[in-house]
Design a protein around this motif. Structure first.
Motif, mmCIF file in Angstrom:
data_model
loop_
_atom_site.group_PDB
_atom_site.id
_atom_site.type_symbol
_atom_site.label_atom_id
_atom_site.label_comp_id
_atom_site.label_asym_id
_atom_site.label_seq_id
_atom_site.Cartn_x
_atom_site.Cartn_y
_atom_site.Cartn_z
ATOM 1 N N LEU A 107 12.738 5.600 30.378
ATOM 2 C CA LEU A 107 12.253 4.795 28.920
ATOM 3 C C LEU A 107 12.088 3.388 29.453
ATOM 4 C CD1 LEU A 107 14.612 6.187 26.323
ATOM 5 C CD2 LEU A 107 12.137 6.449 26.502
ATOM 6 N N GLN A 108 10.892 2.976 29.085
ATOM 7 C CA GLN A 108 10.246 1.690 29.447
ATOM 8 C C GLN A 108 11.351 0.752 28.673
ATOM 9 O OE1 GLN A 108 6.369 0.646 28.568
ATOM 10 N NE2 GLN A 108 6.343 -1.265 29.479
ATOM 11 N N LYS A 109 11.528 -0.412 29.625
ATOM 12 C CA LYS A 109 12.418 -1.461 29.012
ATOM 13 C C LYS A 109 11.606 -2.459 28.243
ATOM 14 C CE LYS A 109 16.345 -0.996 32.266
ATOM 15 N NZ LYS A 109 17.233 -1.687 33.383
ATOM 16 N N PRO A 110 12.107 -3.146 27.225
ATOM 17 C CA PRO A 110 11.242 -3.797 26.580
ATOM 18 C C PRO A 110 10.977 -5.421 27.242
ATOM 19 C CG PRO A 110 13.481 -3.839 25.622
ATOM 20 C CD PRO A 110 13.632 -2.714 26.797
ATOM 21 N N LYS A 111 9.750 -5.621 27.233
ATOM 22 C CA LYS A 111 9.476 -7.083 27.832
ATOM 23 C C LYS A 111 10.067 -8.163 26.969
ATOM 24 C CE LYS A 111 5.010 -4.915 29.387
ATOM 25 N NZ LYS A 111 3.548 -5.221 29.320
ATOM 26 N N SER A 112 10.633 -8.830 27.978
ATOM 27 C CA SER A 112 11.344 -10.007 27.447
ATOM 28 C C SER A 112 10.530 -11.118 27.444
ATOM 29 C CB SER A 112 12.892 -10.278 28.130
ATOM 30 O OG SER A 112 12.446 -10.441 29.528
ATOM 31 N N ASN A 113 10.538 -11.833 26.169
ATOM 32 C CA ASN A 113 9.652 -13.125 26.254
ATOM 33 C C ASN A 113 10.371 -14.318 26.740
ATOM 34 O OD1 ASN A 113 7.979 -15.503 25.339
ATOM 35 N ND2 ASN A 113 7.652 -14.414 23.458
ATOM 36 N N GLU A 114 10.231 -14.958 27.692
ATOM 37 C CA GLU A 114 10.803 -15.963 28.310
ATOM 38 C C GLU A 114 11.059 -16.971 27.419
ATOM 39 O OE1 GLU A 114 9.141 -16.944 32.190
ATOM 40 O OE2 GLU A 114 9.786 -14.818 33.102
ATOM 41 N N ASN A 115 10.011 -17.226 26.541
ATOM 42 C CA ASN A 115 10.014 -18.471 25.648
ATOM 43 C C ASN A 115 10.915 -18.339 24.366
ATOM 44 O OD1 ASN A 115 8.465 -19.987 27.451
ATOM 45 N ND2 ASN A 115 6.486 -18.975 26.602
ATOM 46 N N SER A 116 11.421 -16.784 23.933
ATOM 47 C CA SER A 116 12.136 -16.451 23.057
ATOM 48 C C SER A 116 13.474 -16.628 23.218
ATOM 49 C CB SER A 116 11.483 -15.151 22.548
ATOM 50 O OG SER A 116 12.233 -14.878 21.223
ATOM 51 N N VAL A 117 14.209 -17.212 22.278
ATOM 52 C CA VAL A 117 15.794 -17.032 22.480
ATOM 53 C C VAL A 117 16.222 -15.941 21.493
ATOM 54 C CG1 VAL A 117 17.883 -18.406 21.844
ATOM 55 C CG2 VAL A 117 15.806 -19.749 22.712
ATOM 56 N N LEU A 118 15.500 -15.559 20.571
ATOM 57 C CA LEU A 118 16.012 -14.336 19.618
ATOM 58 C C LEU A 118 15.794 -12.971 20.424
ATOM 59 C CD1 LEU A 118 16.317 -13.162 16.823
ATOM 60 C CD2 LEU A 118 13.886 -13.122 16.704
ATOM 61 N N GLN A 119 16.950 -12.462 20.330
ATOM 62 C CA GLN A 119 17.414 -11.051 20.969
ATOM 63 C C GLN A 119 16.675 -9.918 20.304
ATOM 64 O OE1 GLN A 119 21.175 -10.225 22.526
ATOM 65 N NE2 GLN A 119 21.872 -12.410 21.712
ATOM 66 N N ARG A 120 15.650 -9.333 21.136
ATOM 67 C CA ARG A 120 14.945 -8.175 20.589
ATOM 68 C C ARG A 120 15.678 -6.880 21.400
ATOM 69 N NH1 ARG A 120 10.464 -5.599 23.010
ATOM 70 N NH2 ARG A 120 9.660 -3.930 22.000
ATOM 71 N N ARG A 121 16.316 -5.944 20.645
ATOM 72 C CA ARG A 121 16.710 -4.945 21.411
ATOM 73 C C ARG A 121 16.158 -3.610 20.948
ATOM 74 N NH1 ARG A 121 22.242 -5.678 23.523
ATOM 75 N NH2 ARG A 121 22.817 -7.912 23.043
ATOM 76 N N VAL A 122 15.564 -3.026 22.036
ATOM 77 C CA VAL A 122 15.009 -1.730 21.592
ATOM 78 C C VAL A 122 16.174 -0.649 22.033
ATOM 79 C CG1 VAL A 122 13.275 0.114 22.310
ATOM 80 C CG2 VAL A 122 12.780 -2.242 22.590
ATOM 81 N N VAL A 123 16.403 0.227 20.851
ATOM 82 C CA VAL A 123 17.447 1.327 21.096
ATOM 83 C C VAL A 123 17.116 2.618 20.817
ATOM 84 C CG1 VAL A 123 19.412 -0.568 20.843
ATOM 85 C CG2 VAL A 123 18.631 0.401 18.784
ATOM 86 N N TYR A 124 18.065 3.594 20.950
ATOM 87 C CA TYR A 124 17.697 5.209 20.648
ATOM 88 C C TYR A 124 18.907 5.763 20.019
ATOM 89 C CZ TYR A 124 14.301 3.801 24.144
ATOM 90 O OH TYR A 124 13.375 2.861 24.522
ATOM 91 N N SER A 125 18.684 6.489 19.048
ATOM 92 C CA SER A 125 19.725 7.138 18.450
ATOM 93 C C SER A 125 19.581 8.827 18.620
ATOM 94 C CB SER A 125 19.782 6.992 16.731
ATOM 95 O OG SER A 125 20.662 7.628 16.288
ATOM 96 N N PHE A 126 20.437 9.294 19.225
ATOM 97 C CA PHE A 126 20.367 10.830 19.511
ATOM 98 C C PHE A 126 21.247 11.710 18.696
ATOM 99 C CE2 PHE A 126 19.706 8.245 23.463
ATOM 100 C CZ PHE A 126 18.654 9.180 24.137
ATOM 101 N N GLY A 127 20.474 12.811 18.454
ATOM 102 C CA GLY A 127 21.181 13.894 17.681
ATOM 103 C C GLY A 127 20.368 13.971 16.172
ATOM 104 N N ASP A 128 21.684 14.714 15.379
ATOM 105 C CA ASP A 128 21.232 14.799 13.933
ATOM 106 C C ASP A 128 21.244 13.533 13.177
ATOM 107 O OD1 ASP A 128 20.864 16.291 11.592
ATOM 108 O OD2 ASP A 128 23.046 15.910 11.216
ATOM 109 N N HIS A 129 20.330 13.247 12.130
ATOM 110 C CA HIS A 129 20.316 11.906 11.476
ATOM 111 C C HIS A 129 20.356 12.295 10.162
ATOM 112 C CE1 HIS A 129 16.228 12.448 11.693
ATOM 113 N NE2 HIS A 129 16.276 12.392 13.200
ATOM 114 N N TYR A 130 20.370 13.300 9.564
ATOM 115 C CA TYR A 130 20.053 14.015 8.119
ATOM 116 C C TYR A 130 20.936 13.207 7.291
ATOM 117 C CZ TYR A 130 20.301 16.815 3.897
ATOM 118 O OH TYR A 130 20.177 17.204 2.458
ATOM 119 N N HIS A 131 22.132 12.881 7.351
ATOM 120 C CA HIS A 131 23.186 12.401 6.383
ATOM 121 C C HIS A 131 22.950 10.868 6.558
ATOM 122 C CE1 HIS A 131 25.427 15.848 5.633
ATOM 123 N NE2 HIS A 131 25.505 16.138 6.857
#
Length: 267
Positions: free
Chosen positions: A192-216
């Motif tokens: 999976l491609q890691k998110p490109k980080s903006n060197e000028n941005s302090v704000l954290q952006r996290r690209v994450v994944y949720s595996f499995g059943d998510h019905y509930h």
């Protein structure tokens, strides 16, 4: 000696085969079916007796999933293009805001987190995540909604990129059971491609994944159509204070930024 053993094995095999043939002729298949049904019914009755609520829940789930399949989502999507409702114009009052359901997510590095990151979160300590005053959580259940997510997160990052007390989580749901298996999951995270980080941005952006059943999880926050994107603005207590859907309009982006600024002032 070897010849004797071979003859003995041949004799035993022949006798066993003949006995099995005779037994099959005497006990025909129709005569065995009632006994088989009785045994199966007894097992099911015992199972249902011990897990009645679980079975009722599963039946309700199956009925729900059958009524809301891909074609229903696609038909609805063609009607509104993913905009199932307008975004909130103002901040949802804290007294009426609901808590964002707990959700386990995985970073591309393999690190596992639990959302929301709040004051009571076990993920927060001196060596780990700090509690964000405001979190933007973007949910994508299908690849088709990735661009929708970006229409919200990009202007958010541009406007608040110098803030350390905010965080952005872009969550992609992977519900195929095969991809949830440990070896395949590990391999998938590698490619999976890691998110490109903006060197000028302090704000954290996290690209994450949720595996499995998510019905509930979906039921808790009333998510039906899986082809669109869902955007949530959370306060430091993990409560949903604002919500958007689909692709952002200029007016909705303005509302998102305004509500974020208000939350930062109030907390």
């Amino acid at each position: 000696m070897a010849t004797t053993l071979n003859r003995l094995r041949s004799s035993v095999s022949a006798l066993s085969h003949r006995a099995l043939f005779n037994s099959t002729r005497r006990d025909s298949l129709p005569s065995r079916i009632p006994a088989l049904r009785s045994t199966t019914r007894s097992f099911l009755d015992f199972y249902q007796f011990g897990n009645k609520k679980a079975i009722e829940d599963e039946r309700a789930r199956l009925n729900d999933e059958m009524n809301r399949g891909y074609f229903a989502d696609m038909k609805e999507f063609k009607e509104h293009g993913g905009k199932i409702a307008d975004a909130n114009k103002t901040v949802i009052p804290a007294v009426s805001a609901v808590k964002f359901p707990e959700l386990a997510v995985t970073l591309s590095s393999g690190e596992v987190l639990k959302l929301p990151i709040s004051c009571s979160s076990g993920e927060v300590n001196e060596e780990s995540l700090a509690v964000p005053r405001v979190s933007l959580v973007c949910l994508s259940f299908r690849a088709s909604s990735q661009e929708m997510i970006s229409s919200w997160s990009k202007p958010f990052l541009e406007s608040f990129g110098d803030r350390k007390d905010l965080q952005v989580f872009e969550v992609s749901f992977i519900d195929k059971w095969l991809l949830g298996l440990a070896p395949i999951k590990k391999l998938l995270l590698r490619v999976l491609q890691k998110p490109k980080s903006n060197e000028n941005s302090v704000l954290q952006r996290r690209v994450v994944y949720s595996f499995g059943d998510h019905y509930h999880f979906r039921k808790e926050i009333k998510i039906l159509n899986l082809l669109t994107g869902y955007i949530f603005l959370l306060d430091k207590s993990g409560r949903i204070r604002w919500q958007g859907f689909g692709t952002a309009t200029p007016e909705e982006v303005s509302q998102l930024l305004s509500c974020t600024s208000q939350l930062l002032e109030d907390q």
